[in-house]
Design an enzyme around this catalytic site. Structure first.
Site, PDB file in Angstrom:
ATOM      1  N   CYS A  21      18.336   2.605 -44.580  1.00 37.56           N
ATOM      2  CA  CYS A  21      17.836   3.906 -44.181  1.00 37.56           C
ATOM      3  C   CYS A  21      17.111   4.551 -45.369  1.00 37.56           C
ATOM      4  CB  CYS A  21      18.971   4.816 -43.708  1.00 37.56           C
ATOM      5  SG  CYS A  21      20.138   5.263 -45.017  1.00 37.56           S
ATOM      6  N   CYS A  70      19.434   5.637 -48.257  1.00 42.21           N
ATOM      7  CA  CYS A  70      19.837   4.551 -49.159  1.00 42.21           C
ATOM      8  C   CYS A  70      18.705   4.230 -50.133  1.00 42.21           C
ATOM      9  CB  CYS A  70      20.175   3.297 -48.354  1.00 42.21           C
ATOM     10  SG  CYS A  70      21.365   3.546 -47.029  1.00 42.21           S
ATOM     11  N   ASP A 128     -19.185  -8.268 -33.333  1.00 44.64           N
ATOM     12  CA  ASP A 128     -20.164  -9.271 -33.731  1.00 44.64           C
ATOM     13  C   ASP A 128     -20.376 -10.226 -32.553  1.00 44.64           C
ATOM     14  OD1 ASP A 128     -21.769 -10.927 -35.490  1.00 44.64           O
ATOM     15  OD2 ASP A 128     -20.073 -12.307 -35.498  1.00 44.64           O
TER      16      ASP A 128
END
Length: 851
Positions: A95, A98, A492
């Site tokens: 997380c 942390c 392209d």
């Protein structure tokens, strides 16, 4: 980075890569090698003169990075930078909270530069200087309360594969939940069975209170431990806030609230870890595509099974039905259908034979192959895909940056509000300390922005890994967001809307010559030519089984810019542009029939045509073929033409469908091509593109990218333009566009490195899928962000009135929303490419409702 990270392979040796620009010749490389070899523990040295890099494998127990660098300098060469990149696996870092603690711990270390924490994959990447050892970094992360392991192989780098429910914390939480349940039964259901254990300072303590305290100790110890590390690293995060809440509850004689907070928050953390593991599973699936072992065929014909990491370029590996190809390479012997879906996303197997390229991780369906290894395990296409998917977290999206800024302001404000709510009413108006303490505790829990902060990264990773499984490699979350937000897609032509391979489309004979005869003469003359058009004619003749005899060919000459000339059976033949036949005899006339065919007739058959007013054969046929976007090749002798051949770059079968789907999604599609106006118009009409710009040089394509951005922009900013091309020839335009998309990037290092998004197979159906996935990802991210904020706001508003308690704050505000945003993000894994009707090569079970 100028140096790569020291790695930790299975044999415990490490690899150091340093940049030595002045080592630019074999003599220089020899001096550096001789100097480094004097050290003990050197396992291998590879000087790369072309790139000016030195790669050294060494035993860290006998020498070090610093000693190797010193030996390079002793040879008289400078290392551009003393920086290395170290990657560590930190499974428990799941997380942003942390990650913040780990960053704070690492910032205090001398010799550590840039720090990148990636909670979704559980990885930390650190830039180190001056020989900073890996152990120093590991110790610093340990001081933040997390176990870290240096990784040397991608397979080792994503989290912990052990189920979260078997962890020590899960067991402690289960015990704590059981204990608090018994305590609740005694206090609220069976109070008569809840004995008083004693009285302290006039307050009696029942057995239920003791059970609540025990639950706090058993379930809350990991929280308090993490809270200690948060305080130590000056991180105002959820662990710190929850620790304060638990300690304050017990100290204020609210053991029940403290126990519930400890148990419920632990459950929330376990559920969040479980949800994060689901996101990590998608990365592990990519890593598991490559097999762990390979069967090498030795020179004497014997076979040996070795780890894939031990394969070297030039090895011959044997692959049998059902086995995965262990490395990128070229087929030496055998033929088979190969499932390439892990790389290209294409569900229909591709037929491979000697000389064809194959990729690691693809699956042999039948037959037997011997493959020459052309890249090591860490450099294979699948390894590059894995690395790029992992690195997608490196560059934060605009929304992630907004969320981080908002959270840095939001959390302190709510924490101050929680403290004020607990203190101000009792002090100013004599309100109940107990009641307002619980209100402040509830606001403290609501202050955690965990679900809000993870709402974007978990969505980004889910979307990117879903795309990778379907053959679309997206380099970062920023590009995932940008694709769906693009106002226009520049396309392209050659190699994108078309296959890029010339092929014969028409063969028309004059003066009674058959198609076979025209094709035979043209292929005989062109067989010695190296021009792509000539090779296309020769290839088509071979496919049609036209017999050619080169022995009758002499005096071959390439006529630069016009075609070729050769004597065939003693007669001079010309094969080339229509202008090559200017001035030659014009004896026959051609007229189109009503069914689209041709008939050759003399003027006598058409008395209404006067000689000077009737179209000659070339002026009648050539314009029609050129109007269809075809290149016309005329075949003839000095007496005149005997036939024409139409050559064209075939439009991809799925091109028209892909363009229509993009337009249906609201994307403006514009074709940019360097080809002539006629060809561009024909291709645009065939695929359904209303706007095209032809005869563009590379600089002109860049100008059109900017012009399109200006057309869709506002007063202060430009619109967003995506560009899709072949990844190499269109590199400048791809780099200029907001999102550069490369076609057919499988096995092409340049395309993988330069494009923002790479379509691993030559499959235009992935373009609508990319835009649909991106649009849905943007929607999911917005839903997660605003839902998180809305729920927090509602809970905070209800707390002062006693409507919302600490239990609601944990169950709904923290656990519920974390699971909610993660589950919502996981929906992106269900987005699948559509199958265009009638395009057989796409195969699979996907339907037109996949989006």
């Amino acid at each position: 980075m100028s140096e790569s990270a020291p790695s930790t392979p299975h044999d415990s040796s490490r690899t150091l890569e340093v940049r030595v620009p002045e080592m630019d010749c074999p003599s220089c490389a020899g001096k550096v090698t001789n100097s480094v070899e004097r050290l003990d523990g050197i396992d291998g040295i590879e000087p790369r003169v072309t790139s000016g890099r030195l790669v050294v494998e060494y035993d860290p127990t006998q020498t070090s990075d610093a000693e190797i660098r010193e030996r390079v300098r002793a040879a008289g060469y400078e290392i551009v930078s003393a920086a290395s990149e170290l990657t560590l696996s930190v499974p428990e870092m799941d997380c942003p909270s942390c990650a913040g603690k780990i960053e704070n711990a690492l910032e205090d270390i001398d010799g550590v530069g840039e720090i990148e924490t990636r909670p979704t994959s559980g990885r930390v990447t650190v830039e180190t200087f001056d020989g900073t050892e890996a152990e120093t970094v590991v110790d610093a992360i340990d001081s933040a309360g997390y176990d870290a392991t240096p990784v040397g192989h991608a397979r080792e780098s994503v989290g912990d594969e052990r189920p979260v429910w078997q962890s020590r914390r899960a067991i402690g939480t289960a015990i704590g939940a059981a204990v608090v349940t018994v305590g609740m039964a005694l206090e609220f259901v069976l109070p008569a069975l809840d004995p008083t254990l004693g009285t302290v300072a006039g307050r009696s303590y029942e057995l239920s209170h003791l059970l609540f305290m025990l639950a706090v100790v058993v379930a809350g110890t990991p929280i308090l431990r993490n809270g200690y590390y948060s305080a130590r690293n000056r991180s105002l995060d959820i662990d710190f806030l929850m620790s304060i809440g638990i300690v304050a509850s017990v100290a204020a004689h609210h053991p029940f609230e403290g126990a519930m907070l400890a148990v419920l928050f632990s459950v929330a953390e376990l559920l969040e870890r479980f949800s994060m593991d689901r996101a990590r599973d998608s990365l592990r699936e990519l890593m598991d595509l490559s097999p762990e072992t390979a069967t090498i065929k030795r020179a004497d014909g014997s076979e040996e099974t070795v780890p894939v990491d031990d394969l070297t370029v030039g090895n011959t590996v044997v692959v049998r039905p059902g086995e995965k190809i262990p490395a990128d390479g070229t087929v030496l012997e055998g033929s088979s259908a190969i499932d390439q879906s892990p790389i290209t996303g294409e569900s229909v197997p591709a037929d491979k034979a000697a000389g064809d390229e194959v990729f690691a991780g693809t699956i042999l369906e039948s037959g037997y192959l011997e493959v020459e290894v052309e890249s090591e395990a860490d450099e294979s296409t699948i390894a590059q895909i894995v690395r790029m998917v992992e690195d997608a977290e490196r560059e934060k999206t605009d929304r992630e940056q907004f969320v981080d800024r908002f959270a840095s302001v939001y959390t302190p404000i709510v924490v101050v509000g929680a403290v004020a709510a607990a203190v101000v009413p009792p002090v100013l108006v004599g309100a109940s300390w107990s009641y307002w303490f619980l209100v402040g505790l509830t606001l403290l829990v609501i202050a955690c922005p965990c679900a809000f902060v993870i709402s974007t990264p978990v969505s980004v990773v889910s979307g990117i890994t879903s795309a990778a499984r379907n053959g679309v490699l997206i380099k970062s979350g920023k590009h995932l967001e940008a694709a769906g937000a693009s106002d226009v897609l520049a396309v392209d032509k050659t190699g994108t809307l078309t296959t890029g391979d010339l092929s014969v489309t028409d063969v028309i004979g004059f003066e009674g010559a058959t198609e076979t005869e025209v094709l035979r003469r043209a292929s005989v003359a062109e067989r010695r030519s190296e021009h792509p058009i000539g090779q296309a004619i020769v290839g088509y003749a071979d496919e049609q089984g036209v017999m050619t005899d080169e022995h009758g060919v002499s005096n071959f000459e390439a006529l630069t810019g016009k075609g070729v000339r050769a004597d065939i059976d003693g007669t001079t033949h010309y094969v080339g542009k229509p202008t090559l036949f200017d001035g030659l005899a014009d004896l026959e006339h051609v007229h189109r029939t009503t069914d689209g065919g041709t008939t050759l007739e003399s003027p006598a058959d058409h008395p209404q045509c006067e000689r000077e007013g009737c179209l000659d054969v070339l002026s009648a046929v050539v314009p029609d073929l050129e109007a269809e976007g075809k290149t016309v090749v005329v075949v003839g002798t000095e007496d005149g033409p005997i036939g024409v051949i139409g050559v064209a770059d075939r439009v991809r079968p799925e091109a028209e469908w892909a363009v229509s789907r993009l337009q249906a999604q609201g994307t403006r599609v514009v074709m940019l091509t360097g080809d002539n106006e006629g060809t561009a118009r024909a291709i645009a009409d065939e695929v359904g593109i209303d706007e095209y710009h032809a005869e563009l040089l590379p600089d002109a394509k860049l100008e059109w990218i900017d012009r399109l951005a200006d057309e869709h922009g506002g007063t202060d900013e430009k619109g967003r333009v995506a560009m899709v091309g072949d990844g190499i020839n269109d590199a400048p335009a791809l780099a200029t566009a907001d999102v550069g998309i490369a076609m057919g990037a499988a096995g092409t290092d340049t395309a993988l490195e330069t494009a923002d998004v790479a379509l691993m197979g030559d499959d235009l159906t992935r373009l609508p899928y990319l835009f649909a996935l991106s649009g849905k990802a943007n929607g999911v991210i917005r839903q997660n962000i605003w839902a998180s904020l809305a729920v927090k706001a509602v809970l905070a508003a209800g707390a002062p009135f006693g409507i919302v308690t600490v239990i609601h704050a944990v169950v709904i505000g923290d656990m519920g929303m974390s699971l909610g945003v993660t589950g919502n993000a996981m929906r992106l894994a269900n987005v699948e490419p559509e199958t265009p009707p009638g395009v057989e090569h796409e195969g699979g079970d996907r339907t037109a409702n996949s989006y």
